[in-house]
Design a protein around this motif. Structure first.
Motif, PDB file in Angstrom:
ATOM      1  N   TYR A   1       0.848  -1.422  -0.023  1.00 54.91           N
ATOM      2  CA  TYR A   1      -0.298  -0.256  -0.504  1.00 54.91           C
ATOM      3  C   TYR A   1       1.031   1.129   0.121  1.00 54.91           C
ATOM      4  O   TYR A   1       0.262   2.229  -0.586  1.00 54.91           O
ATOM      5  CB  TYR A   1      -1.366  -0.382   1.704  1.00 54.91           C
ATOM      6  N   ILE A   2       2.150   1.338   0.700  1.00 60.97           N
ATOM      7  CA  ILE A   2       2.544   2.337   0.787  1.00 60.97           C
ATOM      8  C   ILE A   2       3.598   2.652  -0.399  1.00 60.97           C
ATOM      9  O   ILE A   2       4.073   3.362  -0.785  1.00 60.97           O
ATOM     10  CB  ILE A   2       4.000   1.884   1.964  1.00 60.97           C
ATOM     11  N   ASP A   3       4.197   1.511  -0.883  1.00 66.62           N
ATOM     12  CA  ASP A   3       4.294   1.667  -2.431  1.00 66.62           C
ATOM     13  C   ASP A   3       3.250   2.177  -3.304  1.00 66.62           C
ATOM     14  O   ASP A   3       4.110   2.442  -4.017  1.00 66.62           O
ATOM     15  CB  ASP A   3       4.910   0.221  -2.772  1.00 66.62           C
ATOM     16  N   GLN A   4       1.916   1.978  -3.026  1.00 66.95           N
ATOM     17  CA  GLN A   4       1.459   1.921  -4.196  1.00 66.95           C
ATOM     18  C   GLN A   4       0.780   4.100  -4.669  1.00 66.95           C
ATOM     19  O   GLN A   4       1.237   4.877  -4.697  1.00 66.95           O
ATOM     20  CB  GLN A   4      -0.026   1.404  -4.152  1.00 66.95           C
ATOM     21  N   ILE A   5       1.470   4.435  -3.234  1.00 65.57           N
ATOM     22  CA  ILE A   5       1.099   6.196  -2.900  1.00 65.57           C
ATOM     23  C   ILE A   5       2.563   6.477  -3.298  1.00 65.57           C
ATOM     24  O   ILE A   5       1.696   7.650  -3.958  1.00 65.57           O
ATOM     25  CB  ILE A   5       1.009   6.227  -1.042  1.00 65.57           C
ATOM     26  N   ASN A   6       3.150   5.700  -2.891  1.00 69.06           N
ATOM     27  CA  ASN A   6       5.058   5.992  -3.515  1.00 69.06           C
ATOM     28  C   ASN A   6       4.581   6.573  -5.076  1.00 69.06           C
ATOM     29  O   ASN A   6       5.572   7.203  -5.861  1.00 69.06           O
ATOM     30  CB  ASN A   6       5.904   5.602  -3.093  1.00 69.06           C
TER      31      ASN A   6
ATOM     32  N   ASN B   1      11.423   5.891  -0.300  1.00 67.71           N
ATOM     33  CA  ASN B   1      11.842   5.490   1.291  1.00 67.71           C
ATOM     34  C   ASN B   1      12.652   4.496   1.822  1.00 67.71           C
ATOM     35  O   ASN B   1      12.825   3.515   0.941  1.00 67.71           O
ATOM     36  CB  ASN B   1      10.479   5.118   1.802  1.00 67.71           C
ATOM     37  N   THR B   2      13.366   4.715   2.179  1.00 70.07           N
ATOM     38  CA  THR B   2      14.922   4.796   2.469  1.00 70.07           C
ATOM     39  C   THR B   2      14.102   3.708   4.720  1.00 70.07           C
ATOM     40  O   THR B   2      15.476   3.051   5.436  1.00 70.07           O
ATOM     41  CB  THR B   2      16.094   4.751   3.122  1.00 70.07           C
ATOM     42  N   GLU B   3      12.872   4.406   5.443  1.00 68.78           N
ATOM     43  CA  GLU B   3      12.850   3.873   6.515  1.00 68.78           C
ATOM     44  C   GLU B   3      11.228   4.337   6.807  1.00 68.78           C
ATOM     45  O   GLU B   3      10.873   5.151   5.672  1.00 68.78           O
ATOM     46  CB  GLU B   3      13.193   5.698   7.281  1.00 68.78           C
ATOM     47  N   LEU B   4      10.574   3.751   7.283  1.00 73.39           N
ATOM     48  CA  LEU B   4       9.522   3.485   7.975  1.00 73.39           C
ATOM     49  C   LEU B   4       9.225   3.485   9.397  1.00 73.39           C
ATOM     50  O   LEU B   4      10.018   2.565  10.379  1.00 73.39           O
ATOM     51  CB  LEU B   4       8.482   1.621   7.258  1.00 73.39           C
ATOM     52  N   GLN B   5       8.066   4.153   9.610  1.00 68.09           N
ATOM     53  CA  GLN B   5       7.536   4.361  11.584  1.00 68.09           C
ATOM     54  C   GLN B   5       6.553   3.999  11.552  1.00 68.09           C
ATOM     55  O   GLN B   5       5.514   4.393  10.658  1.00 68.09           O
ATOM     56  CB  GLN B   5       7.837   6.113  11.527  1.00 68.09           C
TER      57      GLN B   5
ATOM     58  N   LYS C   1      10.703  -5.889   9.282  1.00 68.30           N
ATOM     59  CA  LYS C   1      11.662  -6.178   8.843  1.00 68.30           C
ATOM     60  C   LYS C   1      12.480  -7.172   7.891  1.00 68.30           C
ATOM     61  O   LYS C   1      13.042  -6.815   6.536  1.00 68.30           O
ATOM     62  CB  LYS C   1      12.604  -5.894  10.230  1.00 68.30           C
ATOM     63  N   SER C   2      11.762  -8.181   8.169  1.00 68.23           N
ATOM     64  CA  SER C   2      12.072  -9.174   6.900  1.00 68.23           C
ATOM     65  C   SER C   2      11.678  -8.898   5.570  1.00 68.23           C
ATOM     66  O   SER C   2      12.086  -9.712   4.334  1.00 68.23           O
ATOM     67  CB  SER C   2      11.763 -10.846   7.229  1.00 68.23           C
ATOM     68  N   GLN C   3      10.486  -8.474   5.692  1.00 64.86           N
ATOM     69  CA  GLN C   3       9.733  -8.459   3.908  1.00 64.86           C
ATOM     70  C   GLN C   3      10.220  -6.679   3.050  1.00 64.86           C
ATOM     71  O   GLN C   3       9.809  -6.403   2.267  1.00 64.86           O
ATOM     72  CB  GLN C   3       8.706  -8.361   3.628  1.00 64.86           C
ATOM     73  N   SER C   4      10.988  -5.578   4.105  1.00 63.08           N
ATOM     74  CA  SER C   4      11.266  -5.122   3.027  1.00 63.08           C
ATOM     75  C   SER C   4      13.038  -4.371   3.844  1.00 63.08           C
ATOM     76  O   SER C   4      13.332  -4.845   4.867  1.00 63.08           O
ATOM     77  CB  SER C   4      10.798  -3.624   3.756  1.00 63.08           C
ATOM     78  N   ALA C   5      13.154  -3.945   2.884  1.00 63.12           N
ATOM     79  CA  ALA C   5      14.954  -3.395   2.904  1.00 63.12           C
ATOM     80  C   ALA C   5      14.125  -2.083   3.647  1.00 63.12           C
ATOM     81  O   ALA C   5      16.035  -1.296   4.221  1.00 63.12           O
ATOM     82  CB  ALA C   5      14.897  -3.784   1.929  1.00 63.12           C
ATOM     83  N   ARG C   6      13.512  -0.866   4.101  1.00 65.78           N
ATOM     84  CA  ARG C   6      13.642   0.057   4.483  1.00 65.78           C
ATOM     85  C   ARG C   6      14.085  -0.246   6.092  1.00 65.78           C
ATOM     86  O   ARG C   6      13.886  -1.350   6.851  1.00 65.78           O
ATOM     87  CB  ARG C   6      12.536   0.409   4.834  1.00 65.78           C
ATOM     88  N   ARG C   7      15.110   0.858   7.068  1.00 62.64           N
ATOM     89  CA  ARG C   7      15.045   1.049   7.951  1.00 62.64           C
ATOM     90  C   ARG C   7      13.934   0.940   8.649  1.00 62.64           C
ATOM     91  O   ARG C   7      12.746   1.815   8.466  1.00 62.64           O
ATOM     92  CB  ARG C   7      15.499   2.506   8.557  1.00 62.64           C
TER      93      ARG C   7
END
Length: 352
Positions: free
Chosen positions: A129-134, A141-145, A166-172
């Motif tokens: 969903y975040i990728d669709q918005i982006n 993005n390099t980080e997700l909070q 963490k396991s499914q994304s390379a983002r911090r």
């Protein structure tokens, strides 16, 4: 012939000089450390459903050399028995090239308490969903909070969900931490994230009494002494917003965002009583709400002195200086309250 002082006096003087020398060295060392200390970076939360920066907001980002903006992308709540995104952000303009965006997702605790929640599936859908918005504005993005006020009952599920992110994304991955979760970390647990942000606001009960819910120093002091024992570095989020609490028959019936004393002081339907209260003189529709005669509005404002007080109190308790101070939230309405304080945010940052 010159008389030498007695041995006791010579010993006393030598001891005194040793202590004096040590004290001078300690002061010089402290001054050296202070001069080499880099103040925390200044960042902001952006908490609207539409991304469009005003001229004032852009100017503040530029003035404070803000390199990171924490943008609320959506909430996650339970609807018709399953977790779904609520009120997603819409980008009406691209973010400034000089600012990195960190998506922030507020997850209601009810989601983590939902029976048979598939945390791997939820993590996958949220990241998609975040990728669709982006994708609409080619945002990277390099980080997700994640923002979630987890409880002892939801802790294990929430932590498994964070592991999946963490396991499914390379983002911090970062997460917000409340005061009670810091003080009682041995029980509430340490979320499996790369960095944590202490929310130093919304610490009191939203009620009719005079104590503030956004910031109340006596409440904060009950937790301050425990912060130094938290085993991980903490960045700090501080409030720069005001709101009103709508009261009827001494009960809370709603919150009034983006309101301050001027909102009611200039309206003849409201009368200023003992601060921070306004009383409704006659029935009126205002701010899309119905105010009944006799209702009250309690206005909570964070002053410049409050912010400096928070910074001073926290600076003496944090085990490590924060790398970042995040102000909640970037909005021209909020910023206008501090226009007379030219260097306020720098003052707050430099206090740490």
């Amino acid at each position: 012939m010159r008389k030498h002082p007695p041995p006791q006096i010579r010993t006393f003087v030598v001891t005194l000089m040793k202590h004096y020398t040590v004290l001078v060295l300690l002061l010089l060392l402290a001054a050296c450390r202070q001069s080499n200390h880099t103040p925390p970076a200044i960042s902001f939360y952006y908490w609207k459903t539409t991304f469009r920066l005003s001229a004032e907001e852009r100017a503040v980002l530029q003035k404070h050399r803000v390199s990171t903006l924490y943008v609320r992308y959506c909430d996650v709540a339970i609807r018709q028995g399953k977790p779904v995104p609520v009120s997603p952000i819409e980008f009406q303009e691209a973010p400034p090239d000089s600012v990195a965006l960190v998506p922030v997702v507020y997850i209601k605790n009810e989601v983590m308490l939902h029976p048979n929640l598939d945390v791997a599936d939820l993590a996958q859908k949220l990241l998609r969903y975040i990728d669709q918005i982006n994708a609409g504005d080619s945002i990277q993005n390099t980080e997700l909070q994640i923002d979630c006020d987890w409880t002892l009952t939801s802790r294990d599920t929430y932590f498994r969900f964070l592991d999946q992110l963490k396991s499914q994304s390379a983002r911090r991955l970062s997460a917000t931490i409340r005061l009670h979760q810091v003080k009682y970390y041995a029980t509430t647990g340490l979320p499996p994230v790369d960095r944590s942000v202490l929310m130093y606001y919304n610490m009191g009960r939203i009620g009719p009494g005079p104590a503030r819910s956004v910031y109340d120093r006596p409440t904060a002091e009950a937790y301050l002494g425990s912060i130094s024992a938290y085993p991980r570095p903490l960045d700090v989020a501080l409030p720069i917003f005001t709101w009103g609490i709508h009261l009827r028959d001494n009960k809370v019936i709603g919150l009034l965002n983006k309101t301050d004393e001027a909102t009611f002081a200039n309206d003849p339907h409201f009368e200023q009583k003992t601060p921070p209260y306004f009383e409704v003189k006659e029935n009126v529709l205002k701010l899309g709400k119905y105010f009944k005669q006799g209702d009250r509005v309690k206005v909570e404002t964070i002053t410049a002195d409050d912010l400096r007080e928070m910074a001073d109190d926290l600076a003496g308790e944090l085990a490590h200086p924060p790398a970042e101070i995040l102000f909640y939230d970037l909005d021209a309405f909020n910023l206008n309250h501090y226009n007379h304080e030219k260097d306020l945010l720098e003052d707050v940052s430099h206090a740490f």
